[in-house]
Design a protein around this motif. Structure first.
Motif, PDB file in Angstrom:
ATOM      1  N   TRP A 144       0.823  -1.205   0.000  1.00 56.32           N
ATOM      2  CA  TRP A 144       0.000   0.000   0.000  1.00 56.32           C
ATOM      3  C   TRP A 144       0.865   1.267   0.000  1.00 56.32           C
ATOM      4  O   TRP A 144       0.485   2.275  -0.591  1.00 56.32           O
ATOM      5  N   VAL A 145       2.050   1.182   0.647  1.00 59.24           N
ATOM      6  CA  VAL A 145       2.963   2.328   0.654  1.00 59.24           C
ATOM      7  C   VAL A 145       3.524   2.551  -0.747  1.00 59.24           C
ATOM      8  O   VAL A 145       3.644   3.699  -1.209  1.00 59.24           O
ATOM      9  N   ALA A 146       3.847   1.458  -1.427  1.00 58.59           N
ATOM     10  CA  ALA A 146       4.336   1.575  -2.799  1.00 58.59           C
ATOM     11  C   ALA A 146       3.264   2.198  -3.697  1.00 58.59           C
ATOM     12  O   ALA A 146       3.558   3.077  -4.518  1.00 58.59           O
ATOM     13  N   ALA A 147       2.025   1.748  -3.524  1.00 60.40           N
ATOM     14  CA  ALA A 147       0.922   2.296  -4.318  1.00 60.40           C
ATOM     15  C   ALA A 147       0.709   3.780  -4.003  1.00 60.40           C
ATOM     16  O   ALA A 147       0.412   4.586  -4.899  1.00 60.40           O
ATOM     17  N   ARG A 148       0.875   4.133  -2.750  1.00 57.27           N
ATOM     18  CA  ARG A 148       0.740   5.544  -2.338  1.00 57.27           C
ATOM     19  C   ARG A 148       1.786   6.417  -3.020  1.00 57.27           C
ATOM     20  O   ARG A 148       1.477   7.474  -3.584  1.00 57.27           O
ATOM     21  N   ASP A 149       3.034   5.963  -2.971  1.00 58.80           N
ATOM     22  CA  ASP A 149       4.124   6.747  -3.544  1.00 58.80           C
ATOM     23  C   ASP A 149       3.949   6.913  -5.052  1.00 58.80           C
ATOM     24  O   ASP A 149       4.181   7.990  -5.609  1.00 58.80           O
ATOM     25  N   VAL A 150       3.536   5.843  -5.714  1.00 60.79           N
ATOM     26  CA  VAL A 150       3.287   5.919  -7.151  1.00 60.79           C
ATOM     27  C   VAL A 150       2.159   6.900  -7.451  1.00 60.79           C
ATOM     28  O   VAL A 150       2.235   7.697  -8.403  1.00 60.79           O
ATOM     29  N   ALA A 151       1.109   6.871  -6.642  1.00 65.46           N
ATOM     30  CA  ALA A 151      -0.028   7.768  -6.867  1.00 65.46           C
ATOM     31  C   ALA A 151       0.402   9.227  -6.742  1.00 65.46           C
ATOM     32  O   ALA A 151       0.041  10.069  -7.573  1.00 65.46           O
ATOM     33  N   VAL A 152       1.186   9.541  -5.716  1.00 63.83           N
ATOM     34  CA  VAL A 152       1.632  10.925  -5.517  1.00 63.83           C
ATOM     35  C   VAL A 152       2.526  11.379  -6.670  1.00 63.83           C
ATOM     36  O   VAL A 152       2.327  12.447  -7.253  1.00 63.83           O
ATOM     37  N   LEU A 208      -5.886  -0.221  -1.384  1.00 58.27           N
ATOM     38  CA  LEU A 208      -4.920  -0.904  -0.538  1.00 58.27           C
ATOM     39  C   LEU A 208      -4.666  -0.217   0.803  1.00 58.27           C
ATOM     40  O   LEU A 208      -4.195  -0.859   1.747  1.00 58.27           O
ATOM     41  N   CYS A 209      -4.990   1.057   0.877  1.00 62.77           N
ATOM     42  CA  CYS A 209      -4.680   1.823   2.099  1.00 62.77           C
ATOM     43  C   CYS A 209      -5.396   1.229   3.315  1.00 62.77           C
ATOM     44  O   CYS A 209      -6.620   1.066   3.304  1.00 62.77           O
ATOM     45  N   PRO A 210      -4.668   0.920   4.367  1.00 61.00           N
ATOM     46  CA  PRO A 210      -5.295   0.308   5.556  1.00 61.00           C
ATOM     47  C   PRO A 210      -6.010   1.319   6.456  1.00 61.00           C
ATOM     48  O   PRO A 210      -6.700   0.929   7.390  1.00 61.00           O
ATOM     49  N   HIS A 211      -5.849   2.583   6.191  1.00 58.85           N
ATOM     50  CA  HIS A 211      -6.459   3.627   7.005  1.00 58.85           C
ATOM     51  C   HIS A 211      -7.739   4.137   6.334  1.00 58.85           C
ATOM     52  O   HIS A 211      -7.771   4.293   5.106  1.00 58.85           O
ATOM     53  N   PRO A 212      -8.785   4.383   7.099  1.00 55.37           N
ATOM     54  CA  PRO A 212     -10.038   4.867   6.496  1.00 55.37           C
ATOM     55  C   PRO A 212      -9.844   6.244   5.852  1.00 55.37           C
ATOM     56  O   PRO A 212      -9.371   7.174   6.504  1.00 55.37           O
ATOM     57  N   LEU A 213     -10.214   6.334   4.586  1.00 63.33           N
ATOM     58  CA  LEU A 213     -10.034   7.593   3.859  1.00 63.33           C
ATOM     59  C   LEU A 213     -11.301   8.433   3.986  1.00 63.33           C
ATOM     60  O   LEU A 213     -12.077   8.565   3.046  1.00 63.33           O
ATOM     61  N   GLU A 214     -11.467   9.007   5.168  1.00 67.92           N
ATOM     62  CA  GLU A 214     -12.651   9.808   5.421  1.00 67.92           C
ATOM     63  C   GLU A 214     -12.574  11.134   4.664  1.00 67.92           C
ATOM     64  O   GLU A 214     -11.482  11.671   4.453  1.00 67.92           O
ATOM     65  N   PRO A 215     -13.734  11.667   4.245  1.00 70.72           N
ATOM     66  CA  PRO A 215     -13.758  12.862   3.386  1.00 70.72           C
ATOM     67  C   PRO A 215     -13.005  14.059   3.934  1.00 70.72           C
ATOM     68  O   PRO A 215     -12.421  14.833   3.171  1.00 70.72           O
ATOM     69  N   HIS A 216     -12.990  14.233   5.252  1.00 69.60           N
ATOM     70  CA  HIS A 216     -12.381  15.428   5.841  1.00 69.60           C
ATOM     71  C   HIS A 216     -10.922  15.216   6.232  1.00 69.60           C
ATOM     72  O   HIS A 216     -10.263  16.149   6.714  1.00 69.60           O
ATOM     73  N   LEU A 217     -10.391  14.013   6.012  1.00 65.17           N
ATOM     74  CA  LEU A 217      -9.017  13.712   6.378  1.00 65.17           C
ATOM     75  C   LEU A 217      -8.125  13.649   5.140  1.00 65.17           C
ATOM     76  O   LEU A 217      -8.618  13.462   4.025  1.00 65.17           O
ATOM     77  N   PRO A 218      -6.790  13.790   5.320  1.00 60.85           N
ATOM     78  CA  PRO A 218      -5.892  13.746   4.164  1.00 60.85           C
ATOM     79  C   PRO A 218      -6.023  12.439   3.391  1.00 60.85           C
ATOM     80  O   PRO A 218      -6.185  11.363   3.990  1.00 60.85           O
ATOM     81  N   VAL A 223       2.694   5.974   7.413  1.00 60.82           N
ATOM     82  CA  VAL A 223       2.571   4.583   7.860  1.00 60.82           C
ATOM     83  C   VAL A 223       1.680   4.464   9.098  1.00 60.82           C
ATOM     84  O   VAL A 223       0.914   3.515   9.246  1.00 60.82           O
ATOM     85  N   ARG A 224       1.737   5.459   9.981  1.00 59.51           N
ATOM     86  CA  ARG A 224       0.951   5.405  11.221  1.00 59.51           C
ATOM     87  C   ARG A 224      -0.444   6.007  11.063  1.00 59.51           C
ATOM     88  O   ARG A 224      -1.208   6.075  12.025  1.00 59.51           O
ATOM     89  N   GLY A 225      -0.765   6.459   9.873  1.00 53.50           N
ATOM     90  CA  GLY A 225      -2.116   6.959   9.631  1.00 53.50           C
ATOM     91  C   GLY A 225      -2.253   8.462   9.599  1.00 53.50           C
ATOM     92  O   GLY A 225      -3.316   8.981   9.254  1.00 53.50           O
ATOM     93  N   GLY A 226      -1.205   9.184   9.998  1.00 53.36           N
ATOM     94  CA  GLY A 226      -1.261  10.643   9.949  1.00 53.36           C
ATOM     95  C   GLY A 226      -1.063  11.156   8.535  1.00 53.36           C
ATOM     96  O   GLY A 226      -0.867  10.377   7.594  1.00 53.36           O
ATOM     97  N   ALA A 227      -1.129  12.476   8.380  1.00 49.99           N
ATOM     98  CA  ALA A 227      -0.915  13.074   7.062  1.00 49.99           C
ATOM     99  C   ALA A 227       0.494  12.746   6.569  1.00 49.99           C
ATOM    100  O   ALA A 227       1.458  12.755   7.337  1.00 49.99           O
ATOM    101  N   LEU A 228       0.616  12.435   5.304  1.00 45.61           N
ATOM    102  CA  LEU A 228       1.906  12.082   4.716  1.00 45.61           C
ATOM    103  C   LEU A 228       2.817  13.304   4.698  1.00 45.61           C
ATOM    104  O   LEU A 228       2.443  14.377   4.223  1.00 45.61           O
ATOM    105  N   ASN A 229       4.038  13.134   5.186  1.00 45.80           N
ATOM    106  CA  ASN A 229       5.035  14.201   5.182  1.00 45.80           C
ATOM    107  C   ASN A 229       5.681  14.290   3.802  1.00 45.80           C
ATOM    108  O   ASN A 229       6.074  13.264   3.235  1.00 45.80           O
TER     109      ASN A 229
END
Length: 307
Positions: A144-152, A208-218, A223-229
């Motif tokens: 999921w991290v690999a997919a995230r990085d590719v998406a960005v 793939l993201c294990p964290h809930p992608l709620e509308p008001h959140l990033p 990795v820990r679920g906070g906003a990506l640095n």
């Protein structure tokens, strides 16, 4: 040094900054830079003339005073580029205060900006940009991290986004539509088309993201679920460029340069590219595409019939 500035001057500077913030939509980072530059100038003039300065002495600042200030700045190691920025801020303040107080600011406004060599952007070649995206996917251990990085990275190159703009997207953006409304520098909005590979990359990450992608959140999470640095993307691109043998200029921002340059090379209109990038000035867009423009001029010179 700031203690030398009279309350009247400080208030005038803050009033001008509020004006710049409201009228020009300048970001807080820009406003803070303006504040530092203008207050530094006013403090120098106060010390230069031997005491506290009110509003009236501003009208008496002459050419020799401006030369003294610029020599002082260069003497303390300020670069030509930074001094040019500071002078621009001072001129902006003087235009405003001169109109308000009714004096002629010619000496300040006629001061020439120091010359400096503008750094041309270094966009990646088309194949290098694609290789970067492919290689970024191989850096992370978790899928999921690999997919995230590719998406960005795909958003940066495929849509010309700043990294702050990509990371500013929220869960409400999923699934990505064909066009997105982006809030850029100074709160300026623009509409950006989203190419199919970018939509697909974001969809793959969202699945793939294990964290809930709620509308008001990033949208993009660490990795820990906070906003990506942003540093996480910078680091993964550093690893990829070393493996690919690309120069140190192959940064996230270089992908935005590449977006603009490759569009121009494919026949894109400079004005349209300006709108897609969210540039306030066409000259900024021209700087982004200067490398490609030089190449086009080389082709033109070779093809142009000579007498």
């Amino acid at each position: 040094m700031a203690v030398l500035i009279s309350p009247a001057l400080t208030d005038a500077a803050e009033a001008w900054l509020a004006h710049a913030r409201a009228l020009r939509g300048a970001s807080e980072k820009t406003i803070n830079a303006y504040r530092t530059d203008v207050l530094g100038f006013l403090a120098f003039m106060a010390e230069h003339h031997g005491g506290q300065q009110g509003l009236a002495p501003l009208a008496r600042v002459g050419v020799s005073d401006m030369r003294a200030w610029m020599a002082h700045e260069r003497g303390r190691g300020v670069s030509a580029r930074s001094l040019a920025r500071a002078l621009s801020a001072v001129k902006g303040f003087y235009r405003w205060i001169a109109e308000r107080e009714g004096f002629e600011p010619t000496a300040v406004l006629s001061t020439r900006s120091p010359k400096f060599q503008k750094k041309l952007p270094r966009p990646l070649a088309v194949d290098a940009a694609q290789a970067m995206i492919d290689r970024v996917e191989l850096q992370a251990r978790e899928g999921w991290v690999a997919a995230r990085d590719v998406a960005v990275v795909t958003l940066l190159y495929g849509c010309g986004l700043r990294i702050s703009e990509a990371l500013g997207l929220t869960g409400a953006a999923v699934p990505l539509p064909e066009v997105v409304r982006i809030v850029g520098k100074g709160g300026k909005e623009r509409v950006v088309p989203v190419i199919a590979p970018a939509r697909d990359a974001v969809d793959a990450y969202a699945r793939l993201c294990p964290h809930p992608l709620e509308p008001h959140l990033p949208l993009f999470r660490g990795v820990r679920g906070g906003a990506l640095n942003p540093r996480a993307i910078q680091k993964v691109m550093e690893q990829a460029r070393l493996q690919l043998g690309l120069p140190a200029t192959a940064t996230p921002h270089a992908l935005r340069h590449s977006f603009a340059t490759h569009l121009l090379g494919a026949g894109g209109d400079l004005r349209s590219i300006q709108e897609l990038l969210g540039h306030a000035s066409l000259s900024t867009t021209q700087a982004y595409t200067a490398v490609d423009t030089a190449r086009l001029m080389e082709v033109y010179d070779k093809a142009h019939p000579r007498a």
